[in-house]
Design a protein around this motif. Structure first.
Motif, PDB file in Angstrom:
ATOM      1  N   MET A   1     -35.288 103.270  -8.370  1.00 32.12           N
ATOM      2  CA  MET A   1     -36.702 102.913  -8.400  1.00 32.12           C
ATOM      3  C   MET A   1     -37.545 104.183  -8.329  1.00 32.12           C
ATOM      4  SD  MET A   1     -38.674 100.247  -5.937  1.00 32.12           S
ATOM      5  CE  MET A   1     -37.581  98.963  -6.536  1.00 32.12           C
ATOM      6  N   GLN A   2     -38.626 104.226  -9.107  1.00 33.71           N
ATOM      7  CA  GLN A   2     -39.443 105.426  -9.161  1.00 33.71           C
ATOM      8  C   GLN A   2     -40.470 105.514  -8.035  1.00 33.71           C
ATOM      9  OE1 GLN A   2     -38.347 108.046 -10.848  1.00 33.71           O
ATOM     10  NE2 GLN A   2     -39.981 108.242 -12.359  1.00 33.71           N
ATOM     11  N   ARG A  29     -44.454 100.315 -14.583  1.00 34.79           N
ATOM     12  CA  ARG A  29     -43.909  99.099 -13.974  1.00 34.79           C
ATOM     13  C   ARG A  29     -42.775  99.316 -12.977  1.00 34.79           C
ATOM     14  NH1 ARG A  29     -47.384  95.814 -13.743  1.00 34.79           N
ATOM     15  NH2 ARG A  29     -45.804  94.248 -13.257  1.00 34.79           N
ATOM     16  N   ASP A  30     -42.249 100.521 -12.860  1.00 30.95           N
ATOM     17  CA  ASP A  30     -41.077 100.727 -12.007  1.00 30.95           C
ATOM     18  C   ASP A  30     -41.509 101.041 -10.574  1.00 30.95           C
ATOM     19  OD1 ASP A  30     -38.522 101.045 -11.094  1.00 30.95           O
ATOM     20  OD2 ASP A  30     -38.147 102.943 -12.125  1.00 30.95           O
ATOM     21  N   GLY A  78     -38.175 104.269  -3.185  1.00 29.11           N
ATOM     22  CA  GLY A  78     -38.557 104.982  -4.395  1.00 29.11           C
ATOM     23  C   GLY A  78     -38.350 106.481  -4.304  1.00 29.11           C
TER      24      GLY A  78
END
Length: 296
Positions: A1-2, A29-30, A78
């Motif tokens: 996940m970013q 969106r991430d 993230g």
């Protein structure tokens, strides 16, 4: 996940849904969203029942916004963390612009942007742009919190693992202190585009002038004693303190605490006589404020 988006909230149910929706509307969106409820007694939990993944709702006993943000960081997954206050909002391309900026920069792990100051109904008042002149660390020590709003920040999560989280003893200046510590380890990228709306309303914590004084002095004390700080920068501590006292003088002046205004102004000029030039503006600003209030 970013990206992990952290939203601390305390009795802000009136605004919270709009804040969360502005994250869910991102073109990038991430991400995940962590709403940290710091012991609210209003309808916050009811508002959050509307949301499912990627939103997570975490409730804790009332501990203050610094510890709420730290809780969000500890629960996040993230590569980057971003922050949003419950009464503020993001523009839809906020994360996209900042991810692009960081991807295009070598060695920078922190990005922030300009923001639009709005009233309680999101009506624009002004645009706040960063007054950068030098490195992030130099600017933060000598010119104050040039980042402005914490809600503009996108930062590598690993930096918090290395440096620790927000200092809960600094209720007003915990973000400024955090950015000083981070700036000692990475350079900052600035996106000169308003990507956040920042609500300005009567209940804002930042109006507590005495607390601002004690917190800001502590930030400078910690900042100028950082290990490895260049001697050339350390030598400018007196000038930085003088500037901070003049800012505090202005805060006390607008709060009509004139004895504290005079005390801080005298300290500022004693430390750095160049600060005397700023005193000329106080009567003019007072007249302008009085005129504005009478027109309302």
């Amino acid at each position: 996940m970013q990206v992990s988006v952290i939203i601390p909230t305390y009795n802000s149910a009136r605004y919270l849904g709009v804040a969360v929706d502005s994250v869910l509307a991102q073109t990038f969106r991430d991400f995940e969203v962590l709403v940290i409820d710091d012991g609210s007694s209003d309808e916050t939990e009811t508002v959050m029942r509307r949301y499912g993944p990627p939103v997570r709702y975490i409730r804790q006993k009332n501990s203050g916004v610094a510890l709420a943000r730290n809780r969000g960081i500890s629960e996040s997954h993230g590569r980057y963390v971003a922050f949003l206050d419950a009464d503020d909002t993001w523009l839809a391309h906020k994360l996209e612009r900042q991810i692009e900026a960081l991807d295009g920069a070598s060695g920078a792990g922190f990005c922030y942007s300009a923001f639009t100051v709005v009233d309680s109904d999101l009506k624009p008042i002004s645009v706040n742009r960063s007054k950068r002149q030098a490195s992030a660390l130099e600017d933060l020590l000598l010119r104050g919190n040039v980042v402005g709003s914490v809600c503009t920040v996108l930062c590598e999560r690993a930096l918090f693992d290395t440096l620790g989280g927000f200092d809960p003893a600094l209720s007003q200046c915990a973000d400024w202190d955090m950015w000083v510590r981070i700036a000692a380890h990475t350079e900052f990228i600035y996106v000169d585009e308003p990507l956040v709306t920042y609500r300005h309303h009567g209940g804002m914590m930042s109006r507590n002038a005495a607390l601002l004084e004690s917190d800001s002095l502590r930030v400078l004390e910690k900042g100028f004693t950082l290990p490895g700080l260049l001697g050339s920068l350390r030598a400018r501590r007196r000038a930085a303190s003088a500037r901070n006292y003049m800012v505090l003088a202005g805060t006390y002046f607008h709060a009509r605490r004139y004895k504290d205004f005079a005390r801080c102004a005298l300290l500022a000029v004693t430390m750095d006589f160049r600060q005397a030039a700023y005193l000329m503006g106080f009567p003019i600003r007072a007249i302008n404020r009085k005129t504005l209030n009478s027109e309302r």
